[in-house]
Write a protein that holds these residues in place. Structure first.
Motif, short mmCIF file in Angstrom:
data_model
loop_
_atom_site.label_atom_id
_atom_site.label_comp_id
_atom_site.label_asym_id
_atom_site.label_seq_id
_atom_site.Cartn_x
_atom_site.Cartn_y
_atom_site.Cartn_z
N SER A 399 44.18 -76.35 -63.98
CA SER A 399 45.04 -76.79 -65.10
C SER A 399 44.21 -77.49 -66.16
O SER A 399 43.26 -78.20 -65.85
N ASP A 400 44.60 -77.30 -67.41
CA ASP A 400 43.95 -78.03 -68.50
C ASP A 400 44.84 -79.17 -68.99
O ASP A 400 44.34 -80.17 -69.50
N VAL A 401 46.14 -78.98 -68.88
CA VAL A 401 47.07 -80.03 -69.27
C VAL A 401 48.06 -80.19 -68.12
O VAL A 401 48.66 -79.20 -67.67
N ILE A 402 48.20 -81.41 -67.65
CA ILE A 402 49.14 -81.68 -66.56
C ILE A 402 50.25 -82.55 -67.12
O ILE A 402 49.98 -83.61 -67.70
N MET A 403 51.48 -82.08 -66.98
CA MET A 403 52.61 -82.89 -67.44
C MET A 403 53.39 -83.34 -66.19
O MET A 403 53.81 -82.52 -65.39
N ILE A 404 53.53 -84.67 -66.06
CA ILE A 404 54.28 -85.20 -64.91
C ILE A 404 55.58 -85.78 -65.46
O ILE A 404 55.56 -86.67 -66.31
N ILE A 405 56.69 -85.27 -64.97
CA ILE A 405 57.99 -85.75 -65.45
C ILE A 405 58.78 -86.33 -64.28
O ILE A 405 59.02 -85.65 -63.27
N GLY A 406 59.17 -87.59 -64.40
CA GLY A 406 60.03 -88.20 -63.39
C GLY A 406 59.49 -88.12 -61.99
O GLY A 406 60.23 -87.85 -61.04
N ALA A 407 58.21 -88.32 -61.85
CA ALA A 407 57.60 -88.33 -60.51
C ALA A 407 56.52 -89.40 -60.52
O ALA A 407 55.94 -89.70 -61.56
N ASN A 408 56.28 -89.95 -59.34
CA ASN A 408 55.27 -91.00 -59.22
C ASN A 408 54.32 -90.59 -58.10
O ASN A 408 54.41 -91.11 -56.98
N PRO A 409 53.47 -89.61 -58.37
CA PRO A 409 52.73 -88.97 -57.28
C PRO A 409 51.87 -89.92 -56.45
O PRO A 409 51.72 -89.69 -55.25
N THR A 410 51.30 -90.97 -57.04
CA THR A 410 50.43 -91.83 -56.23
C THR A 410 51.21 -92.52 -55.12
O THR A 410 50.65 -92.86 -54.09
N ASP A 411 52.51 -92.72 -55.31
CA ASP A 411 53.34 -93.31 -54.25
C ASP A 411 54.07 -92.24 -53.45
O ASP A 411 54.16 -92.33 -52.23
N GLY A 412 54.61 -91.25 -54.14
CA GLY A 412 55.47 -90.28 -53.48
C GLY A 412 54.71 -89.13 -52.83
O GLY A 412 55.13 -88.62 -51.79
N HIS A 413 53.63 -88.69 -53.45
CA HIS A 413 52.89 -87.51 -52.97
C HIS A 413 51.40 -87.80 -53.07
O HIS A 413 50.65 -87.14 -53.80
#
Ligand code: SF4
Ligand code: SF4
Ligand code: SF4
Ligand code: FES
Length: 954
Positions: A399-413
């Motif tokens: 990926s060149d651009v990562i869009m994270i919407i309504g997620a908190n990956p460092t805690d959830g995933h």
């Protein structure tokens, strides 16, 4: 270190089409360009001695043990930092090299405690191995000189210890924390002899930035960083590969065992979901499986005010069957139902829905995915044609651009977050849409290009304004849309989205996000190369959750960001088997494989295989079951592995509904909150006690393997089967593999799946069939599953949940790294040391207005109810928004959440509740009642066992 016998190549594998041929100790070998001499040597059948190198980390070249001779080159280069060259001639074993290596080892050993026989790493220590390999026979420097042998241990972390006296300063731990985990918590402090590994600012591990992922422990070649479980129990004697039972990343682990006891969990280097990494939960928080609170015998009682009575399995199953039959005879066929769980295996979930459809004779089956990702199923099926994420996790590395919407990956995933962070450190750009300043916004060596800090509940307004920019600024990938999408639907959508009311400038009033930021983010996503969207429950748990999922799919299709590596639409699934529980036909309107129950052809196929007539009317969803119970028409419920009394919104409504049931059956490993309302308790089995499969967020089906006997004597699938047989519908499986064979027989996307095939491939991403015999890492490659991609108009309809003078703040909920969901597992582990209560996070400005200080008890009141918890002042909140977790039953987070839900799927609107917060001095009325009820229930349990389980207390 671990029982892993696969070779450690010393440096990461390189990928190149260009091969380089060289000679190592007379053996010719060809390897990809960029490969290290050390790694090439392994291919040539030669293991060069090493200490600071391991193939999960980039080479560092500090220990000087891996020296080699290269024809035509001066000196003795380190093989880990030297890359191969055509025609190179390498010698790894010469008398000179042997001398040099012995000299290096002597230096290490002269500053190392000689307590090998009593050391926890004995038999599994690379330093010990290397001493043997180089033939160390004496240490000429003696042990009297200056050394680190009295350095103090750090035992602050509950799961591993740090004994600096054993440290060889190889920096593998530091690099693991940086490269694998991406936390940068460790440094080598000081220089030369004074060099020491140091967490953060020379702090104990527990006070540092360390998130206890264990990557450093795994990387350490000595006993310096060591699991306490290994120190206590000794080295394991065998291992079994299985899959983590916590989150939707689905990490593969080797359970290292001593007999039937787990010594430690080691992430599997061959695991395609996690590539050898893990988080604190999967690696360390497994002790709940043998916790004394486990209930090991079936129990029944007539009324929920009666003490429990331990009974045999036969009696419990017989009683349940007779009660269900009695209820159906009295109230009708539709008066009972079942709830499957995303904690359970595919096979267990499949059996529960089969039990409901074939033995109960109705379609009253639903799953906890109802309350998390049901809008994902609806939104992605509508637009793309398949209810699942489009990529594998590896895709993010392109990926060149990562869009994270309504997620908190460092805690959830967390494990996937580490992978994302690695790609971001390599240069990919980051866009975050989230009301909170989540960790990914700014973390070591990463800063989001855009943080669109929207107001909760305005996702659709935001996605529409992003799309508006793409359409009106000519950024649509016209050729992709023309070739791959339904152009008529696109034209309708384009006309809608181009309207000025969808512009960032207009929507700014609603979202609170400055228009220029939205424009910048839209341009970046549309033109920055491969754009990938990852989203979580901050998208789905809204009254417009399905609309937002559709909006995300529209965005990806309009920009051509779908159908190849590096792009896609990717729901980050909450629980370990959310994807699987949906795939298995847990919804009341869908048979396995997302096929509607009203489809005569599909139903006929199941009817023939199952030998029973099936109902063609969709059954009750979970909220409908509650309403029907309150109405008096729904009286019996079988809940497997799900704690609806804690996890579903509007707790008082839920408990009222549960009180109305005449036969409530809970199958679980602990007496959870729901079980306190039960008449039958069927003891469940943890993931360590059964065979089956989980399907993670990337549609990856992985094996769950039994490593110890089921504590209550039965695996969960056996219990469901027994119940079915007692109800008169025969089920005769001898092993879960036979259930998977049936699933494959009846589900087109699973045709090629079997246990043998999974064992062969390690894991399989569905669809797996004749068209894709090895599974499908990336979906919609040449065409969408539905044929043409379908754009759908996404009108922004604000939630009915509004702030008012009485309820001026918006509460949003989520979870934290160390605890998991309702906390039934993690609360019974040392993870409580990180988070032992749910707190209300509030912006200092809102707190000051209310006279609230850190740690004060505050009342949180909504239209649904009120509760009390302690305040935590947090700059990461935006003013006007408060946040809490829901891991502890007594904090009552779901007493406050309302019964608003997604228009299409009834997924609850957990993320938007209007509340008021004020200082209080005592628990809420609900909490007092809850404590009383809970204590009574524990007492009723104790009267059966004579023991009150401490950690079951609120
Ligand atoms: S703690 Fe272990 S990995 Fe870290 S520098 Fe010391 S020996 Fe190496
Ligand atoms: S446990 Fe993980 S976060 Fe903590 S220091 Fe080790 S690698 Fe870093
Ligand atoms: S990231 Fe998820 S699946 Fe992996 S170890 Fe952690 S909880 Fe388990
Ligand atoms: S292994 Fe090469 S220098 Fe340490």
């Amino acid at each position: 270190m671990s029982l892993d016998t696969s070779p450690d190549y010393g440096t990461p594998k390189r990928v190149s089409e260009k091969l380089v041929t060289l000679e190592i100790d007379g053996v010719e070998v060809s390897v990809p360009e960029g490969t290290s001499v050390m790694s090439a040597a392994v291919d040539a059948g030669v293991r060069v001695p090493k200490l600071c190198a391991t193939d999960s980390l980039e080479a560092f070249g500090s220990c000087r043990l891996c020296l080699v001779e290269i024809e035509g080159r001066k000196g003795y280069p380190a093989s880990c930092t030297t890359t191969v060259a055509p025609g190179m001639k390498v010698r790894t074993q010469t008398p000179k090299l042997a001398d040099l290596r012995r000299g290096v080892m002597e230096l290490y050993i002269s500053d190392h405690p000689l307590d090998c026989l009593t050391c926890s790493a004995n038999g599994n220590c690379e330093l010990q191995d290397m001493a043997g390999v180089v033939g160390l026979r004496e240490v000429r420097y003696g042990y009297e000189g200056e050394n680190h042998l009295k350095a103090e241990k750090d035992n602050s972390n509950p799961y591993f210890s740090f004994d600096p006296s054993k440290c060889i300063v190889c920096s593998r731990c530091v690099r693991a924390c940086e490269e694998t985990q991406g936390t940068f918590a460790l440094t080598i402090d000081g220089r030369g002899f004074a060099s020491m590994v140091s967490p953060s600012e020379n702090q104990p591990f527990m006070e540092s930035e360390c998130v206890s992922c264990g990557a450093c422990v795994q990387a350490c070649p000595t006993a310096t960083l060591m699991e306490k479980s290994v120190i206590d129990k000794g080295q394991a004697d065998h291992s079994v590969t299985t899959t983590c039972a916590y989150c939707g990343v689905g990490c593969s682990f080797r359970a290292e065992m001593k007999g039937a006891e787990v010594v430690r969990m080691v992430p599997n280097r061959d695991g395609k979901a996690n590539r050898g990494h893990s988080c604190v939960k999967g690696r360390f928080a497994f002790g709940y499986a043998t916790h004394p609170d486990r209930i090991r015998k079936p129990m029944i009682r007539k009324k929920i005010t009666d003490p429990w009575r331990e009974v045999s399995w036969d009696e419990a199953i017989g009683y349940t069957a007779s009660e269900f039959k009695r209820i159906q005879a009295k109230y009708g066929r539709g008066s009972i139902g079942g709830i499957t769980s995303s904690r359970c295996t595919n096979e267990e979930t499949y059996l529960v829905q089969k039990l409901v459809r074939a033995a109960f004779g109705n379609n009253n089956v639903d799953t906890c995915a109802r309350v998390c990702h049901s809008p994902t199923g609806y939104g992605l099926k509508t637009t793309l044609g398949e209810s699942a994420g489009t990529q594998d996790f590896d895709s993010v590395m392109k990926s060149d651009v990562i869009m994270i919407i309504g997620a908190n990956p460092t805690d959830g995933h967390p494990v996937f977050a580490s992978r994302m962070k690695r790609r971001l450190r390599e240069g990919a750009k980051l866009i975050i849409a989230d009301p909170r300043v989540i960790d990914m916004v700014r973390t070591p060596h990463i800063e989001a290009s855009y943080h669109l800090q929207l107001r909760p509940g305005t996702n659709v307004a935001l996605v529409n304004s992003l799309a508006h920019v793409i359409v009106t600024e000519g950024l649509v990938k016209e050729d992709f849309v023309a070739a791959r999408c339904d152009v008529k639907e696109f034209a309708k959508w384009k006309a809608f989205i181009s309207e000025a009311r969808n512009s960032p400038e207009e929507m700014e009033k609603t979202t609170g996000v400055p228009a220029e930021q939205v424009r910048g983010a839209a341009r970046l996503y549309a033109t920055g190369g491969n754009g990938a969207i990852y989203y979580g429950l901050g998208v789905t748990e809204h009254s417009q959750g399905s609309t937002m999922v559709i909006g995300i799919a529209n965005l990806a299709m309009a920009t051509g960001n779908i159908g190849h590596e590096g792009v896609g639409v990717n729901p980050l699934r909450g629980q370990n088997n959310v994807q699987g529980s949906c795939d298995m036909g847990s919804f009341p309107h869908e048979l396995p494989g997302y096929r509607h129950v009203s489809d005569d052809k599909v139903r006929a196929q199941f009817e023939e295989d199952w030998g029973v007539k099936l109902d063609n009317e969709p059954g009750l969803r979970i909220p409908n079951m509650f309403d029907a119970s309150i109405d008096g028409s729904f009286k019996g419920l079988y809940v497997q592995g799900e704690d609806i009394a804690q996890s579903d919104p509007d707790t008082q409504h839920v408990t009222h509904a549960l009180e109305g049931l005449e036969c409530m059956v809970v199958q679980d490993i602990f007496l959870n909150e729901t079980a306190k309302f039960a008449h039958v308790f069927l003891p469940g089995s943890s993931f360590l006690e059964k065979n089956g499969t989980f399907t993670n967020a990337e549609r990856r089906i992985s094996r769950v393997r039994k490593v110890m006997p089921a504590l209550a004597g039965k695996e969960d699938w056996e219990v469901t089967m027994d119940l079915s047989n007692a109800l008169g519908y025969p089920m005769k499986y001898r092993h879960p593999s036979e259930i998977m064979d049936e699933i494959a027989r009846l589900t087109p996307t699973f045709t090629g799946v079997s246990y043998d095939r999974i064992d062969e491939l390690e894991s399989i991403q569905w669809p797996c069939n004749d068209a894709a015999p090895d599974g499908t890492p990336v979906m919609h490659v040449d065409e969408f599953v539905r044929g043409k991609g379908r754009f759908v108009v996404t009108e922004y309809v604000p939630t009915e949940e509004r702030t008012t003078g009485k309820y001026p703040l918006i509460l949003t909920t989520g979870r934290i790294l160390s605890q998991y969901n309702v906390g039934a597992q993690t609360r019974r582990t040392a993870n409580n040391m990180w988070h032992d209560e749910d707190r209300l996070e509030i912006h200092p400005h809102d707190a000051e207005q209310r006279g609230i200080k850190e740690g004060d008890w505050v009342g949180v009141i909504s239209r649904a109810g009120d509760t009390v918890m302690r305040a935590k002042l947090a700059e990461r909140m935006q003013p006007g928004v408060v946040y809490t977790t829901f891991h502890f039953p007594g904090s009552g987070a779901n007493v406050i959440t309302t019964d608003n839900s997604d228009w299409a799927t009834n997924c609850p609107e957990y993320k938007v509740t209007a509340v008021q917060v004020s200082l209080v001095s005592q628990p809420s009325t609900w909490q007092k009642h809850f404590r009383e009820f809970s204590d009574t229930q524990l007492d009723l349990l104790a009267r059966r066992t004579g023991r009150v389980p401490e950690s079951s207390k609120a």
